[in-house]
Write a protein that holds these residues in place. Sequence first.
Motif, PDB file in Angstrom:
ATOM      1  N   MET A  15      11.979 -25.511  38.863  1.00 30.05           N
ATOM      2  CA  MET A  15      12.189 -24.106  38.562  1.00 30.05           C
ATOM      3  C   MET A  15      13.682 -23.871  38.389  1.00 30.05           C
ATOM      4  N   TYR A  16      14.100 -23.349  37.257  1.00 22.84           N
ATOM      5  CA  TYR A  16      15.511 -23.106  36.972  1.00 22.84           C
ATOM      6  C   TYR A  16      15.777 -21.607  36.956  1.00 22.84           C
ATOM      7  N   ILE A  17      16.943 -21.220  37.463  1.00 23.32           N
ATOM      8  CA  ILE A  17      17.373 -19.830  37.405  1.00 23.32           C
ATOM      9  C   ILE A  17      18.821 -19.783  36.944  1.00 23.32           C
ATOM     10  N   ASP A  18      19.244 -18.652  36.499  1.00 28.50           N
ATOM     11  CA  ASP A  18      20.625 -18.467  36.045  1.00 28.50           C
ATOM     12  C   ASP A  18      21.589 -18.765  37.191  1.00 28.50           C
ATOM     13  N   ALA A  19      22.615 -19.534  36.912  1.00 23.89           N
ATOM     14  CA  ALA A  19      23.576 -19.936  37.947  1.00 23.89           C
ATOM     15  C   ALA A  19      24.318 -18.753  38.542  1.00 23.89           C
ATOM     16  N   ARG A  20      24.310 -17.613  37.855  1.00 24.54           N
ATOM     17  CA  ARG A  20      24.997 -16.432  38.383  1.00 24.54           C
ATOM     18  C   ARG A  20      24.206 -15.727  39.478  1.00 24.54           C
ATOM     19  N   ILE A  21      22.940 -16.077  39.616  1.00 20.21           N
ATOM     20  CA  ILE A  21      22.108 -15.472  40.656  1.00 20.21           C
ATOM     21  C   ILE A  21      22.381 -16.178  41.986  1.00 20.21           C
ATOM     22  N   PRO A  22      22.690 -15.443  43.053  1.00 17.81           N
ATOM     23  CA  PRO A  22      22.963 -16.072  44.352  1.00 17.81           C
ATOM     24  C   PRO A  22      21.770 -16.887  44.844  1.00 17.81           C
ATOM     25  N   ASP A  23      22.072 -18.021  45.431  1.00 17.39           N
ATOM     26  CA  ASP A  23      21.033 -18.897  45.982  1.00 17.39           C
ATOM     27  C   ASP A  23      20.670 -18.387  47.374  1.00 17.39           C
ATOM     28  N   THR A  24      19.586 -17.632  47.464  1.00 17.70           N
ATOM     29  CA  THR A  24      19.168 -17.045  48.728  1.00 17.70           C
ATOM     30  C   THR A  24      17.755 -17.491  49.078  1.00 17.70           C
ATOM     31  N   LEU A  25      17.356 -17.216  50.302  1.00 12.94           N
ATOM     32  CA  LEU A  25      16.000 -17.549  50.722  1.00 12.94           C
ATOM     33  C   LEU A  25      14.965 -16.778  49.906  1.00 12.94           C
ATOM     34  N   VAL A  26      15.258 -15.541  49.582  1.00 13.73           N
ATOM     35  CA  VAL A  26      14.318 -14.751  48.778  1.00 13.73           C
ATOM     36  C   VAL A  26      14.142 -15.374  47.401  1.00 13.73           C
ATOM     37  N   VAL A  27      15.249 -15.794  46.780  1.00 11.48           N
ATOM     38  CA  VAL A  27      15.177 -16.415  45.457  1.00 11.48           C
ATOM     39  C   VAL A  27      14.373 -17.715  45.520  1.00 11.48           C
ATOM     40  N   ARG A  28      14.657 -18.538  46.510  1.00 13.30           N
ATOM     41  CA  ARG A  28      13.928 -19.802  46.646  1.00 13.30           C
ATOM     42  C   ARG A  28      12.432 -19.551  46.925  1.00 13.30           C
ATOM     43  N   SER A  29      12.159 -18.510  47.705  1.00 15.71           N
ATOM     44  CA  SER A  29      10.764 -18.180  48.010  1.00 15.71           C
ATOM     45  C   SER A  29      10.023 -17.738  46.746  1.00 15.71           C
ATOM     46  N   ARG A  30      10.675 -16.935  45.922  1.00 17.24           N
ATOM     47  CA  ARG A  30      10.056 -16.509  44.663  1.00 17.24           C
ATOM     48  C   ARG A  30       9.766 -17.717  43.764  1.00 17.24           C
ATOM     49  N   ALA A  31      10.714 -18.657  43.712  1.00 19.58           N
ATOM     50  CA  ALA A  31      10.532 -19.855  42.890  1.00 19.58           C
ATOM     51  C   ALA A  31       9.355 -20.677  43.393  1.00 19.58           C
ATOM     52  N   ALA A  32       9.268 -20.843  44.722  1.00 21.89           N
ATOM     53  CA  ALA A  32       8.177 -21.629  45.296  1.00 21.89           C
ATOM     54  C   ALA A  32       6.823 -21.000  44.994  1.00 21.89           C
ATOM     55  N   LEU A  33       6.752 -19.674  45.083  1.00 22.95           N
ATOM     56  CA  LEU A  33       5.492 -18.987  44.805  1.00 22.95           C
ATOM     57  C   LEU A  33       5.072 -19.162  43.347  1.00 22.95           C
ATOM     58  N   ARG A  34       6.052 -19.206  42.444  1.00 25.49           N
ATOM     59  CA  ARG A  34       5.718 -19.396  41.027  1.00 25.49           C
ATOM     60  C   ARG A  34       5.175 -20.797  40.762  1.00 25.49           C
ATOM     61  N   LEU A  35       5.638 -21.762  41.543  1.00 27.80           N
ATOM     62  CA  LEU A  35       5.194 -23.140  41.357  1.00 27.80           C
ATOM     63  C   LEU A  35       3.865 -23.430  42.046  1.00 27.80           C
ATOM     64  N   ALA A  36       3.521 -22.596  43.028  1.00 27.81           N
ATOM     65  CA  ALA A  36       2.346 -22.869  43.852  1.00 27.81           C
ATOM     66  C   ALA A  36       1.075 -22.317  43.213  1.00 27.81           C
ATOM     67  N   ALA A  37      -0.043 -22.769  43.765  1.00 29.68           N
ATOM     68  CA  ALA A  37      -1.346 -22.265  43.327  1.00 29.68           C
ATOM     69  C   ALA A  37      -1.529 -20.822  43.784  1.00 29.68           C
ATOM     70  N   ASP A  38      -2.485 -20.147  43.179  1.00 32.12           N
ATOM     71  CA  ASP A  38      -2.780 -18.769  43.552  1.00 32.12           C
ATOM     72  C   ASP A  38      -3.159 -18.685  45.031  1.00 32.12           C
ATOM     73  N   GLY A  39      -2.812 -17.578  45.645  1.00 35.14           N
ATOM     74  CA  GLY A  39      -3.167 -17.365  47.039  1.00 35.14           C
ATOM     75  C   GLY A  39      -2.136 -17.848  48.027  1.00 35.14           C
ATOM     76  N   ALA A  40      -0.994 -18.336  47.556  1.00 35.13           N
ATOM     77  CA  ALA A  40       0.047 -18.830  48.466  1.00 35.13           C
ATOM     78  C   ALA A  40       0.695 -17.671  49.218  1.00 35.13           C
ATOM     79  N   VAL A  41       0.990 -17.915  50.491  1.00 32.44           N
ATOM     80  CA  VAL A  41       1.628 -16.918  51.361  1.00 32.44           C
ATOM     81  C   VAL A  41       2.797 -17.581  52.073  1.00 32.44           C
ATOM     82  N   LEU A  42       3.950 -16.958  52.062  1.00 30.88           N
ATOM     83  CA  LEU A  42       5.110 -17.497  52.773  1.00 30.88           C
ATOM     84  C   LEU A  42       4.852 -17.417  54.276  1.00 30.88           C
ATOM     85  N   SER A  43       5.148 -18.508  54.974  1.00 31.82           N
ATOM     86  CA  SER A  43       4.766 -18.584  56.390  1.00 31.82           C
ATOM     87  C   SER A  43       5.764 -19.423  57.186  1.00 31.82           C
TER      88      SER A  43
END
Length: 273
Positions: free
Chosen positions: A1-29
Motif C-alpha cells: 500500500m503506497y501513500i503520498d510521502a507528504r502524509i505523516p506516518d501515523t498509526l491511523v494512516v497505517r491502520s487505514r492501509a491495513a484495513l484496505r489490504l485485509a478481507a471484509d470484516g476486519a476490526v482493529l484490535s
Amino acid sequence: MYIDARIPDTLVVRSRAALRLAADGAVLSHWTAARLWGGVVPENANIHLSFMRDVRLRIDGIKPHRFRHRLHIVRRHGLPVTGPEQTFVHLARFLNLLDLVALGDSLVRREVTTPQALLAYAMGWEGQCRREAVAAARLVRERVDSVPETKLRVLFVLAGLPEPEVDIRIHDADGMVVFRLDLGYRRAKLAFEYDGRWHDEGDQPAKDEERRQYLQREEGWTFEVFVAKDVFETPETTIERAATALESMGIRVPRPLSDAWRPHFRCDTAQAA
C-alpha cells in the motif's frame, strides 16, 4: 500500500492501509486498538486485525486474530476498533499483570472507560484468560499519571501494604488545587512519589525540592521519593523502606509481608541474599 510521502506516518494512516489490504470484516484490535484508544502498551510493530471468521491473511506488518465470540466494534478516528473493555481482556492473554494494569490505568486516564466498567466486563468475559483480566482490572485506578507510578503502587499492594491513595490534591483557601502528590496517605500526611528521568532535567530538581520542603514545613507532610532503580532493580528493599515509613507514622503493616509481588518484579540476587 503506497501513500503520498507528504502524509505523516501515523498509526491511523497505517491502520487505514491495513484495513484496505485485509478481507471484509476486519476490526482493529489488541495493541493497535489499545493505542488508538490512547492506552499505553509495550511496543509492537504490527497492525493487529481481528475477524469473526477464518481468513487467510499473510502480509508483513499485519497480525490477524480469529475469534468465535462476537467482537464489540465501535468507531475510533473513523475506523472499526474493538471497544476499550474488550481490547483490555483480549490483551490479558499477552501482557503480564503489570503491563495490563498500566494499560487499564491509561485507558481510564483518557476517559474512554472506568475501573468499574473494566472489572464488570472482565467478570463477564467467557474467553481466554478471564482470571488474569479480572485480577488486573481489580487493580486499575483513576487519575494515574504514568506507568512507573502504576508499577510502584502495584508493588506495594502485592506486598500486602495498605494501598496508597492516588493523585492526592492539596487545595488552597479558595479551593484551588496548588499541589498534587503521586501516592500517599492523607491522614498520616505521608507521600510516596516517583521521580522519572525528566525530574533530573533543567531546574526541575530545584522545583521538586522547593515544593516538598514547603509541604513539609507548612503542611507537615513527609516524603519518600523513589526512582526507577527502586522499582525495577531493588523492589524488596523498596517494600521494606515503604513499610518502615508507614510504621513510623503509626500505620499498621501486616507482618510478615506477602511474597505475591515476586513473580512480577525482578529481584536482585544480591539483594535477596
